[in-house]
Design a protein around this motif. Sequence first.
Motif, PDB file in Angstrom:
ATOM      1  N   PHE A 125     -66.584  19.901   7.459  1.00  0.00           N
ATOM      2  CA  PHE A 125     -67.476  19.328   6.461  1.00  0.00           C
ATOM      3  C   PHE A 125     -67.036  19.762   5.074  1.00  0.00           C
ATOM      4  N   LEU A 126     -67.595  19.103   4.077  1.00  0.00           N
ATOM      5  CA  LEU A 126     -67.337  19.461   2.683  1.00  0.00           C
ATOM      6  C   LEU A 126     -68.652  19.903   2.060  1.00  0.00           C
ATOM      7  N   ARG A 127     -68.606  20.964   1.270  1.00  0.00           N
ATOM      8  CA  ARG A 127     -69.773  21.367   0.494  1.00  0.00           C
ATOM      9  C   ARG A 127     -69.480  20.986  -0.955  1.00  0.00           C
ATOM     10  N   LEU A 128     -70.250  20.072  -1.478  1.00  0.00           N
ATOM     11  CA  LEU A 128     -70.059  19.604  -2.838  1.00  0.00           C
ATOM     12  C   LEU A 128     -70.538  20.650  -3.843  1.00  0.00           C
ATOM     13  N   GLU A 129     -70.141  20.482  -5.093  1.00  0.00           N
ATOM     14  CA  GLU A 129     -70.523  21.434  -6.140  1.00  0.00           C
ATOM     15  C   GLU A 129     -72.038  21.591  -6.260  1.00  0.00           C
ATOM     16  N   ASN A 130     -72.769  20.536  -5.946  1.00  0.00           N
ATOM     17  CA  ASN A 130     -74.228  20.595  -6.028  1.00  0.00           C
ATOM     18  C   ASN A 130     -74.858  21.197  -4.774  1.00  0.00           C
ATOM     19  N   GLY A 131     -74.010  21.641  -3.832  1.00  0.00           N
ATOM     20  CA  GLY A 131     -74.487  22.268  -2.604  1.00  0.00           C
ATOM     21  C   GLY A 131     -74.711  21.312  -1.448  1.00  0.00           C
ATOM     22  N   HIS A 132     -74.653  20.016  -1.712  1.00  0.00           N
ATOM     23  CA  HIS A 132     -74.847  19.038  -0.646  1.00  0.00           C
ATOM     24  C   HIS A 132     -73.662  19.047   0.316  1.00  0.00           C
ATOM     25  N   ILE A 133     -73.941  18.730   1.553  1.00  0.00           N
ATOM     26  CA  ILE A 133     -72.929  18.701   2.607  1.00  0.00           C
ATOM     27  C   ILE A 133     -72.557  17.259   2.903  1.00  0.00           C
ATOM     28  N   ARG A 134     -71.268  17.026   3.101  1.00  0.00           N
ATOM     29  CA  ARG A 134     -70.787  15.707   3.503  1.00  0.00           C
ATOM     30  C   ARG A 134     -69.761  15.861   4.618  1.00  0.00           C
ATOM     31  N   TYR A 135     -69.754  14.877   5.510  1.00  0.00           N
ATOM     32  CA  TYR A 135     -68.803  14.818   6.613  1.00  0.00           C
ATOM     33  C   TYR A 135     -67.947  13.575   6.426  1.00  0.00           C
ATOM     34  N   GLU A 136     -66.639  13.738   6.514  1.00  0.00           N
ATOM     35  CA  GLU A 136     -65.750  12.590   6.414  1.00  0.00           C
ATOM     36  C   GLU A 136     -65.730  11.883   7.762  1.00  0.00           C
ATOM     37  N   LEU A 137     -65.885  10.582   7.743  1.00  0.00           N
ATOM     38  CA  LEU A 137     -65.952   9.796   8.974  1.00  0.00           C
ATOM     39  C   LEU A 137     -64.732  10.028   9.859  1.00  0.00           C
ATOM     40  N   LYS A 140     -77.609  13.971   8.001  1.00  0.00           N
ATOM     41  CA  LYS A 140     -78.465  13.096   8.806  1.00  0.00           C
ATOM     42  C   LYS A 140     -77.668  11.923   9.374  1.00  0.00           C
ATOM     43  N   GLN A 141     -76.850  11.299   8.552  1.00  0.00           N
ATOM     44  CA  GLN A 141     -76.026  10.179   9.009  1.00  0.00           C
ATOM     45  C   GLN A 141     -74.995  10.639  10.031  1.00  0.00           C
ATOM     46  N   ALA A 142     -74.374  11.792   9.771  1.00  0.00           N
ATOM     47  CA  ALA A 142     -73.360  12.319  10.681  1.00  0.00           C
ATOM     48  C   ALA A 142     -73.972  12.674  12.032  1.00  0.00           C
ATOM     49  N   ALA A 143     -75.168  13.244  12.017  1.00  0.00           N
ATOM     50  CA  ALA A 143     -75.846  13.602  13.272  1.00  0.00           C
ATOM     51  C   ALA A 143     -76.095  12.353  14.109  1.00  0.00           C
ATOM     52  N   ARG A 144     -76.554  11.302  13.467  1.00  0.00           N
ATOM     53  CA  ARG A 144     -76.788  10.041  14.172  1.00  0.00           C
ATOM     54  C   ARG A 144     -75.462   9.496  14.726  1.00  0.00           C
ATOM     55  N   TYR A 145     -74.401   9.610  13.941  1.00  0.00           N
ATOM     56  CA  TYR A 145     -73.092   9.079  14.329  1.00  0.00           C
ATOM     57  C   TYR A 145     -72.533   9.799  15.557  1.00  0.00           C
ATOM     58  N   VAL A 146     -72.650  11.135  15.597  1.00  0.00           N
ATOM     59  CA  VAL A 146     -72.084  11.888  16.724  1.00  0.00           C
ATOM     60  C   VAL A 146     -73.058  12.032  17.890  1.00  0.00           C
ATOM     61  N   ARG A 151     -72.730  24.080  12.013  1.00  0.00           N
ATOM     62  CA  ARG A 151     -72.046  24.314  10.739  1.00  0.00           C
ATOM     63  C   ARG A 151     -72.040  25.811  10.409  1.00  0.00           C
ATOM     64  N   THR A 152     -73.141  26.492  10.672  1.00  0.00           N
ATOM     65  CA  THR A 152     -73.216  27.924  10.360  1.00  0.00           C
ATOM     66  C   THR A 152     -72.439  28.782  11.354  1.00  0.00           C
ATOM     67  N   THR A 153     -72.223  28.274  12.560  1.00  0.00           N
ATOM     68  CA  THR A 153     -71.496  29.042  13.571  1.00  0.00           C
ATOM     69  C   THR A 153     -70.028  28.630  13.682  1.00  0.00           C
TER      70      THR A 153
END
Length: 65
Positions: free
Chosen positions: A37-49, A12-18, A29-31
């Motif tokens: 992006f990074l997929r954390l062990e808990n399945g959450h997605i993160r984007y490095e600024l 959500k934050q990354a979408a707003r940023y870009v 992300r799927t295509t």
Amino acid sequence: MMQTEKRYLTTKQAARYVGFSFKTLETWRTTGRGPEFLRLENGHIRYELRELDAWLHINRPGQAA
């Protein structure tokens, strides 16, 4: 020696940023079209600024694909 802190954003934050919607970032992300992006062990997605900035530099609006 000083280490630089990495800053990570949620989808959500990354979408707003870009400047694209959350759903667009998810689709890209799927295509494999969007920023790295990074997929954390808990399945959450993160984007490095820093990665978002690099992706924006290469994929400026109005630039041919």
